[in-house]
Design an enzyme around this catalytic site. Structure first.
Site, PDB file in Angstrom:
ATOM      1  N   LYS A   9      80.274   1.413  43.675  1.00 55.93           N
ATOM      2  CA  LYS A   9      80.894   0.315  42.920  1.00 55.93           C
ATOM      3  C   LYS A   9      81.769  -0.544  43.832  1.00 55.93           C
ATOM      4  CE  LYS A   9      81.721   1.582  38.782  1.00 55.93           C
ATOM      5  NZ  LYS A   9      82.297   2.326  37.659  1.00 55.93           N
ATOM      6  N   CYS A  38      52.074  28.551  50.596  1.00 56.43           N
ATOM      7  CA  CYS A  38      51.604  28.589  49.207  1.00 56.43           C
ATOM      8  C   CYS A  38      52.655  29.150  48.248  1.00 56.43           C
ATOM      9  CB  CYS A  38      50.306  29.374  49.094  1.00 56.43           C
ATOM     10  SG  CYS A  38      50.470  31.094  49.611  1.00 56.43           S
ATOM     11  N   HIS A  72      74.954   5.582  26.555  1.00 55.66           N
ATOM     12  CA  HIS A  72      75.008   6.807  27.369  1.00 55.66           C
ATOM     13  C   HIS A  72      73.691   7.579  27.254  1.00 55.66           C
ATOM     14  CE1 HIS A  72      75.898  11.126  28.010  1.00 55.66           C
ATOM     15  NE2 HIS A  72      76.630  10.670  29.007  1.00 55.66           N
ATOM     16  N   MET A 120      85.868  10.084  35.177  1.00 56.13           N
ATOM     17  CA  MET A 120      86.794   9.397  34.284  1.00 56.13           C
ATOM     18  C   MET A 120      86.208   8.096  33.750  1.00 56.13           C
ATOM     19  SD  MET A 120      90.663   8.006  34.807  1.00 56.13           S
ATOM     20  CE  MET A 120      90.149   6.312  34.968  1.00 56.13           C
ATOM     21  N   ARG A 139      43.162  34.898  47.609  1.00 57.35           N
ATOM     22  CA  ARG A 139      43.960  36.057  48.007  1.00 57.35           C
ATOM     23  C   ARG A 139      43.379  37.311  47.365  1.00 57.35           C
ATOM     24  NH1 ARG A 139      50.147  36.212  46.214  1.00 57.35           N
ATOM     25  NH2 ARG A 139      49.215  36.731  44.201  1.00 57.35           N
ATOM     26  N   ARG A 155      88.771   2.131  37.469  1.00 51.94           N
ATOM     27  CA  ARG A 155      87.469   2.794  37.303  1.00 51.94           C
ATOM     28  C   ARG A 155      87.228   3.776  38.452  1.00 51.94           C
ATOM     29  NH1 ARG A 155      86.271  -2.621  35.689  1.00 51.94           N
ATOM     30  NH2 ARG A 155      85.038  -2.752  33.771  1.00 51.94           N
ATOM     31  N   TYR A 205      49.446  22.118  56.090  1.00 48.75           N
ATOM     32  CA  TYR A 205      49.366  21.761  54.667  1.00 48.75           C
ATOM     33  C   TYR A 205      50.403  22.534  53.860  1.00 48.75           C
ATOM     34  CZ  TYR A 205      46.925  26.206  53.763  1.00 48.75           C
ATOM     35  OH  TYR A 205      46.611  27.535  53.663  1.00 48.75           O
ATOM     36  N   ARG A 231      74.761  -2.598  40.742  1.00 49.74           N
ATOM     37  CA  ARG A 231      74.318  -1.384  41.438  1.00 49.74           C
ATOM     38  C   ARG A 231      72.800  -1.309  41.303  1.00 49.74           C
ATOM     39  NH1 ARG A 231      77.041   2.654  37.006  1.00 49.74           N
ATOM     40  NH2 ARG A 231      75.849   1.940  35.221  1.00 49.74           N
ATOM     41  N   SER A 269      49.092  31.770  55.906  1.00 49.29           N
ATOM     42  CA  SER A 269      49.643  31.034  54.759  1.00 49.29           C
ATOM     43  C   SER A 269      50.959  31.721  54.404  1.00 49.29           C
ATOM     44  CB  SER A 269      48.683  31.076  53.567  1.00 49.29           C
ATOM     45  OG  SER A 269      49.249  30.369  52.481  1.00 49.29           O
ATOM     46  N   GLY A 303      80.109  11.386  33.767  1.00 46.11           N
ATOM     47  CA  GLY A 303      80.868  12.636  33.680  1.00 46.11           C
ATOM     48  C   GLY A 303      82.257  12.525  34.251  1.00 46.11           C
ATOM     49  N   THR A 358      56.289  32.183  50.699  1.00 48.66           N
ATOM     50  CA  THR A 358      57.754  32.106  50.821  1.00 48.66           C
ATOM     51  C   THR A 358      58.496  32.753  49.657  1.00 48.66           C
ATOM     52  OG1 THR A 358      57.650  29.864  49.936  1.00 48.66           O
ATOM     53  CG2 THR A 358      57.792  30.097  52.336  1.00 48.66           C
TER      54      THR A 358
END
Length: 909
Positions: free
Chosen positions: A29, A866, A491, A111, A653, A100, A886, A373, A799, A109, A802
């Site tokens: 702002k 994967c 809002h 003031m 797999r 502001r 990939y 903005r 592969s 959220g 994770t």
């Protein structure tokens, strides 16, 4: 040594300290106010206190911060006084200011705005004399005391069921005098309200309302700093991954008044449609009102443009004559001001090269810009605006790609209502199409209950008279949001668009009773728990539950995806276990399957029986007999998947979970199994006991099963390669890759590879022809990553799984960690849930190690991921840097991953 740090940046006619480049220091702002002032847009004079001071406040406290700020703030106020020809606190010619908050990114959220600061029992008289409008002066004073009490002194009720002391006083006055709205109140009424509001403040806080303008100003500034760490602001940051240490700036600006009569107004405008992205100037305004009135939903706002006004009236069923009389557009009521505003919006969009969201005030026929903005927008609008601005020559290809938040694509990819069902459904009411999409669910009236029920797996629609920042968590949990009040800039509308939630706002026919938990439209009364459906693209609210159909990708989306593929180095596969999932992923642009989980195929009725026969078998012969039943069923599944992905690789797999997952653990299920299998309940119980493990996910599973029972690997390999050979006979190009799970030791991989190759020779001999296929492994055990150079000798591809790699690296159970990970994030032990975003410092280092070691042994090794992280943008950026080829993710995340891969390539050039 004196402190010479600059903490206050001024923007007045004689001096502008900042500009748009200082966004991190001045907040979005403040940076934009300075920038607009620099380029000659009419902006009321003011100053910005930097975000650094917000952080200092946390360490130094109130008194030290005021002492540090005082000289600069006093100088800034003096410059504003000079500009505006008024004096702060002067009873004859008072300068009033607004205060502001303003973080780096727009953040609901914090003031709320405080307007008209500087009024007291003396300055209000000076304002009345100066303007010749006593009612306006006292209305401004009444608003100021109420806002100050609410947001600075913390008197705003925490929940909708709590009584707002100020609203209660106003309601009592209106009821006593028979007033229908605030505009009916006389000057004497407003004086009475100011007096009563001050008494309420004294009663609730134990302190008098501060009359000294300087005390008012310091209290408001400190309240902005405090609001950075209120519950709502913290929640919003967590939902949107905004760092907690950024802090907020404070903007103090000379007041201009939209409530000075019929030649004054206030409004919000957008340079393009925030819902659809169309290049249409649009917005809402209110005559004789102040800024908060437009977004509060208390009065029905009017449209800025004539075209928008007519479209709005048609949606509401208002005849043209009534529209012109009651709800005329700004273009009709103030044509000269409208023309000035139109020119400014064009100028600002070209200057910022992005869609702008502007707040403005018209004081006595003079236009002032209070803010601009980059506007929040839906996923659909985000894509269209980026592609349109690229076509218009405003931005480059790379900028267009970087403008789209990959996660926002979610909104475009999910289903819309079935048109046939919509035709049959009863329209309950019509509101404004505030945020597009289709949502169906049970009515819930309170945000905390929406959150609770959604956590239990219920589909809910949050129905409110209007929403506020307190409702944030419930809005996030709900499928959709419906409000009785508020416009396209309320809002509910703005937050829903930011979240990608379906929202219908301003459905004025709704009569909501929070106490009875009912909502009425005419003679129809609905209770909490009744089903409704919302179409956020048309604003229609339907009775009951409507099923949805797949979304249709438009031209702008397809163009974005083509552009993403042009820049991305990583390509995207999908995790798919059925031909249907594979087909969906292909439609979204997946170039192969990175993970096909064979165990998911075993849980259907006919397959689970054969699987259980295999588990119950006493010897290898018995197991082979049961597996022979499974082979043709598995083969058929693979044929469907290979066909859907023809020409692209499919990584299958081998069986991964422990065998205990395929048998029931409750007595009723075991009894049913015993009957179907024709064995005793005792035998089933014995087998369950035999297979039980303390840590099954660290036990007899993956390659350990395949090496213990080679016949399982043989059957699965045969099914995979038979399927590929059958497709080859039909001229379809199948490219199988067989992945061995849970390898941690080179010898495990070698043994599995030997079984796979032996079985492949048998299949190829049968057909008298061979096909190319790969054998590789999933890197999901830390030891595999550390010895990847050895494992790469037998493995043709890696592969990264994770999910398990994260589980084993942290020692966290994926199923149980949720109980404490939230607390870990709150306490700052972890920034993110490592199962959602890759832990780059720990797990990421294992990935990097495995990549480097694997390439050293086998330079041409294929490398992919994967796990769930394959569809998460910040993790994709890491995989790009780590040198993977990939990523693979769920079908609906494929476009997200394609865009994230392009952004990673641009970011890391």
């Amino acid at each position: 040594m004196s402190d010479t740090k600059k903490r206050v940046y001024v923007f007045t006619s004689g001096r502008v300290d900042g500009d748009a480049s200082l966004r991190n220091l001045l907040g979005g702002k403040g940076a934009n106010l300075a920038e607009m002032r620099k380029i000659g847009v009419p902006v009321p004079s003011g100053f910005t206190i930097t975000t650094d001071v917000s952080t200092e406040y946390e360490k130094l406290g109130k008194d030290k911060i005021i002492a540090l700020l005082k000289p600069e703030v006093e100088e800034a106020i003096h410059l504003i006084e000079k500009d505006m020809g008024a004096k702060f606190g002067d009873p004859e010619n008072p300068l009033l200011v607004s205060v502001r908050s303003g973080a780096r990114v727009s953040m609901p959220g914090m003031m709320d705005t405080v307007l008209n600061l500087g009024l007291n029992d003396e300055t209000v008289k000076g304002l009345a004399r100066k303007t010749g409008n006593e009612r306006f002066a006292w209305d401004s004073y009444r608003r100021f005391v109420q806002m100050f009490g609410d947001v600075v002194l913390g008197m705003k009720p925490e929940s909708k069921e709590d009584i707002d002391p100020f609203e209660a006083i106003m309601d009592e006055l209106k009821e006593r005098k028979g007033y229908k709205s605030d505009t009916d109140m006389t000057t004497e009424d407003l004086k009475y309200l100011v007096s009563e509001f001050k008494k309420a403040i004294k009663k609730q806080t134990g302190k008098d309302f501060p009359d000294d303008p300087w005390e008012q100003l310091w209290e408001a500034i400190l309240a902005v700093f405090r609001s950075w760490n209120n519950e709502r602001a913290i929640k919003y940051r967590e939902l949107n991954n905004i760092p907690h240490d950024w802090g907020t700036a404070v903007n103090v600006q000379a007041m201009v008044f939209g409530n000075m009569g019929d030649n004054s107004a206030t409004g919000v405008a957008f340079t393009r449609d925030a819902a659809t992205g169309e290049k249409i100037f649009n917005g809402e305004y209110l005559i004789n009102a102040q800024g908060e009135d437009v977004v509060a939903g208390v009065r029905t706002p009017q449209q800025i443009t004539l075209e928008g006004s007519r479209r709005w009236a048609k949606l509401q069923g208002i005849p043209e004559e009534e529209r012109k009389e009651k709800y005329p557009s700004l273009e009709e009521t103030m044509p000269e001001v409208y023309k000035q505003l139109y020119d400014i919006q064009e100028r600002l969009e070209k200057h910022y090269r992005d869609m702008q969201d502007m707040e403005f005030t018209i004081q006595d026929g003079n236009l002032w810009l209070l803010q601009t903005r980059n506007g929040k927008r839906t996923g659909m609008a985000m894509v269209k605006i980026a592609m349109d601005m690229l076509d218009e020559g405003l931005i480059t290809e790379e900028e267009a790609l970087m403008r789209v938040d990959p996660e926002k694509l979610n909104e475009l990819l999910h289903p819309v209502f079935d048109k046939k069902e919509v035709k049959k459904a009863k329209v309950l009411t019509q509101g404004l199409p505030a945020s597009p999409g289709a949502a169906t669910g049970k009515i819930v009236f309170f945000a905390d209950e929406a959150e609770k029920l959604a956590a239990q797996g219920e589909d809910v629609i949050l129905v409110r008279i209007e929403t506020s920042p307190e409702d944030l968590a419930g809005m996030h949990a709900a499928n959709g949001i419906l409000t009785a009040r508020g416009g396209m800039t309320s809002h509910a509308a703005v937050v829903a668009r930011g979240m990608g939630k379906t929202c219908v706002a301003g459905a004025g026919e709704l009569n909501i009773d929070y106490k009875k938990r009912t909502v009425k439209v005419g003679d129809t009364e609905l209770k909490e728990g009744d089903w409704i459906s919302l179409d956020g693209s048309t604003g229609e609210v339907f009775l009951g539950k409507i099923h949805a159909t797949d979304a249709q990708m438009d031209e702008a989306f397809n163009k974005l995806m083509q552009l993403a593929d042009k820049y991305a180095r990583l390509y995207v596969r999908t995790n798919a276990d059925t031909p249907h999932d594979a087909a969906v992923a292909r439609k979204f642009g997946a170039k192969g399957i990175g993970l096909c989980r064979t165990e998911h195929m075993f849980f259907e009725d006919d397959k689970i029986i054969a699987m259980r026969e295999m588990i119950l078998a006493e010897d290898e012969e018995g197991r082979k007999k049961a597996l022979a039943k499974l082979l043709p069923i598995q083969q058929k599944d693979f044929e469907g998947i290979f066909e859907a992905m023809q020409g692209f690789p499919v990584t299958v797999r081998l069986l991964d979970p422990p065998l205990h997952e395929f048998i029931p653990h409750d007595e009723e299920g075991q009894r049913e199994m015993a009957e179907v299998m024709g064995v005793s309940l005792e035998k089933i119980k014995e087998k369950v006991e035999e297979l039980s493990e303390f840590n099954p996910m660290l036990g007899h599973r993956g390659c350990r099963l395949g090496n213990t029972y080679p016949e399982i690997t043989e059957m699965q390999t045969e099914a995979i390669l038979e399927a590929a050979m059958q497709l080859k006979k039909r001229g379809i190009d199948a490219r199988p890759e067989i992945m061995v799970p849970l390898v941690g030791i080179k010898k495990e991989m070698e043994m599995q590879k030997e079984i796979i190759q032996r079985t492949a020779r048998k299949v190829f001999d049968k057909y008298g022809v061979e096909i190319d296929f790969k054998i590789g492994t999933m890197i999901e055990i830390p030891r595999a990553a550390l010895t990847a150079d050895e494992i790469a000798e037998p493995a043709e591809f890696f592969s990264f799984g994770t999910n398990d790699l994260t589980q084993m690296t942290f020692g966290f159970s994926r199923d149980d960690a949720g109980k404490f990970l939230k607390i870990y994030k709150e306490k700052g032990i972890l920034k993110d849930d490592p199962f959602e975003k890759l832990d780059q410092e720990g797990v990421g280092q294992l990935v990097k190690t495995a990549v480097e070691k694997g390439k050293k042994t086998r330079p041409g090794i294929s490398l992919g991921i994967c796990g769930e992280h394959g569809g998460e943008p910040s993790s994709i950026d890491f995989f790009h840097r780590a040198g993977l080829h990939y990523v693979s993710c769920s079908p609906f995340r494929v476009p997200i991953a394609r865009l994230a891969a392009a952004q990673a390539a641009i970011r890391n050039k």
